[in-house]
Design an enzyme around this catalytic site. Sequence first.
Site, mmCIF file in Angstrom:
data_model
loop_
_atom_site.group_PDB
_atom_site.id
_atom_site.type_symbol
_atom_site.label_atom_id
_atom_site.label_comp_id
_atom_site.label_asym_id
_atom_site.label_seq_id
_atom_site.Cartn_x
_atom_site.Cartn_y
_atom_site.Cartn_z
ATOM 1 N N LYS A 96 -4.675 -3.432 58.055
ATOM 2 C CA LYS A 96 -5.277 -2.683 58.866
ATOM 3 C C LYS A 96 -5.939 -1.490 58.092
ATOM 4 O O LYS A 96 -5.685 -0.493 58.285
ATOM 5 C CB LYS A 96 -4.382 -2.167 59.883
ATOM 6 C CG LYS A 96 -3.860 -3.520 60.845
ATOM 7 C CD LYS A 96 -2.994 -3.052 62.065
ATOM 8 C CE LYS A 96 -2.747 -4.327 62.783
ATOM 9 N NZ LYS A 96 -1.644 -5.185 61.933
HETATM 10 P P1 OMP Z 1 4.951 -11.229 66.303
HETATM 11 O O1 OMP Z 1 4.945 -10.192 67.633
HETATM 12 O O2 OMP Z 1 6.284 -11.188 65.546
HETATM 13 O O3 OMP Z 1 4.632 -12.598 66.543
HETATM 14 O O4 OMP Z 1 4.114 -10.427 65.101
HETATM 15 C C1 OMP Z 1 2.680 -10.072 65.513
HETATM 16 C C2 OMP Z 1 1.914 -9.601 64.270
HETATM 17 O O5 OMP Z 1 0.487 -9.597 64.534
HETATM 18 C C3 OMP Z 1 2.406 -8.425 63.586
HETATM 19 O O6 OMP Z 1 2.172 -8.468 62.045
HETATM 20 C C4 OMP Z 1 1.711 -7.388 63.935
HETATM 21 O O7 OMP Z 1 1.377 -6.282 63.126
HETATM 22 C C5 OMP Z 1 0.299 -8.174 64.037
HETATM 23 N N1 OMP Z 1 -0.595 -7.513 65.270
HETATM 24 C C6 OMP Z 1 0.035 -7.312 66.480
HETATM 25 O O8 OMP Z 1 1.089 -7.692 66.768
HETATM 26 N N2 OMP Z 1 -0.827 -7.007 67.554
HETATM 27 C C7 OMP Z 1 -2.249 -6.596 67.435
HETATM 28 O O9 OMP Z 1 -2.737 -6.343 68.306
HETATM 29 C C8 OMP Z 1 -2.784 -6.869 65.820
HETATM 30 C C9 OMP Z 1 -1.837 -7.300 65.018
HETATM 31 C C10 OMP Z 1 -2.791 -7.796 63.813
HETATM 32 O O10 OMP Z 1 -3.499 -7.117 63.479
HETATM 33 O O11 OMP Z 1 -2.350 -8.850 63.314
#
Ligand code: OMP
Length: 273
Positions: A96
């Site tokens: 990000k």
């Molecule tokens: P889990 O919730 O464990 O599946 O992880 C989600 C991953 O996606 C993490 O690395 C978050 O930082 C990322 N993420 C989000 O959860 N929400 C968003 O809106 C954006 C991201 C991202 O940019 O990947």
Amino acid sequence: MNRKQLVEQIFTKRSFLCVGLDTDIKKIPEHLKNEEHPIFSFNKAIIDATASYCVSYKPNLAFYESMGVKGIVAFEKTIAYLKENYPQHFIIADAKRGDIGNTSAMYARTFFEEYRLDALTVAPYMGEDSVTPFLEYKDKWVILLALTSNKGSQDFQLTTSTDGERLFEKVIRISQQWGNEQNMMYVVGATQGSMFETVRKYAPNHFLLVPGVGAQGGSLQEVCKYGMTKECGLLINSSRGIIYASNGRDFAQAAKEKAQALHLQMSDLLDML
Ligand code: OMP
């Protein structure tokens, strides 16, 4: 990896799964903690167990940077392992980034030249000159935050300006003057459900990176109902829901089963295109 190659991978493997390598030393199985490189050992086992069921991996830099030099070494070893053994997988650095132009250019150099990754998540807040340095690299991707999965997405992204347009809509519309469907994707959280319909009005063909399936409770079916295109157009990320399916000695097998289950659903969804 260019768009054509990514689409080919998706249809060949019948999967649009991106496994998130959000590896937290506090959550990995006890028996790995005595190893010389515990984070890398964990990632390697997860990758070997899930590679047949996914097309992409997304290490989130926060998990590696939080461990200082050891974490960076684990990140670099993970990338090297992926590149050597699974060169067809699309690797996203979730960092990000986004800053004034010359600083963004250094971030771009880090992820695209030094680590030679396929894509980087970028925050759009600082505008055009903070994003365009990432777009100068052929066959590399900017994944711009548009409508995120968290509750705070309401604070700015869903607010409406006097012209009636919401901020995330403006981000998608205006950023299309900077990049295109070949080098830019958008992040849209799986928790946003039917909002994918609106996203598709603004970006009918762009690929979307969709985190939020699994631990955050987003629905794969709903995302696909509103967000899928003829070329699939989606990379669905799950991190905790896969990599921490078990914290025992069977962790890799448990991760494999979670990835396999998502793969099966994705294969059915691709059949419906
Ligand atoms: P889990 O919730 O464990 O599946 O992880 C989600 C991953 O996606 C993490 O690395 C978050 O930082 C990322 N993420 C989000 O959860 N929400 C968003 O809106 C954006 C991201 C991202 O940019 O990947």
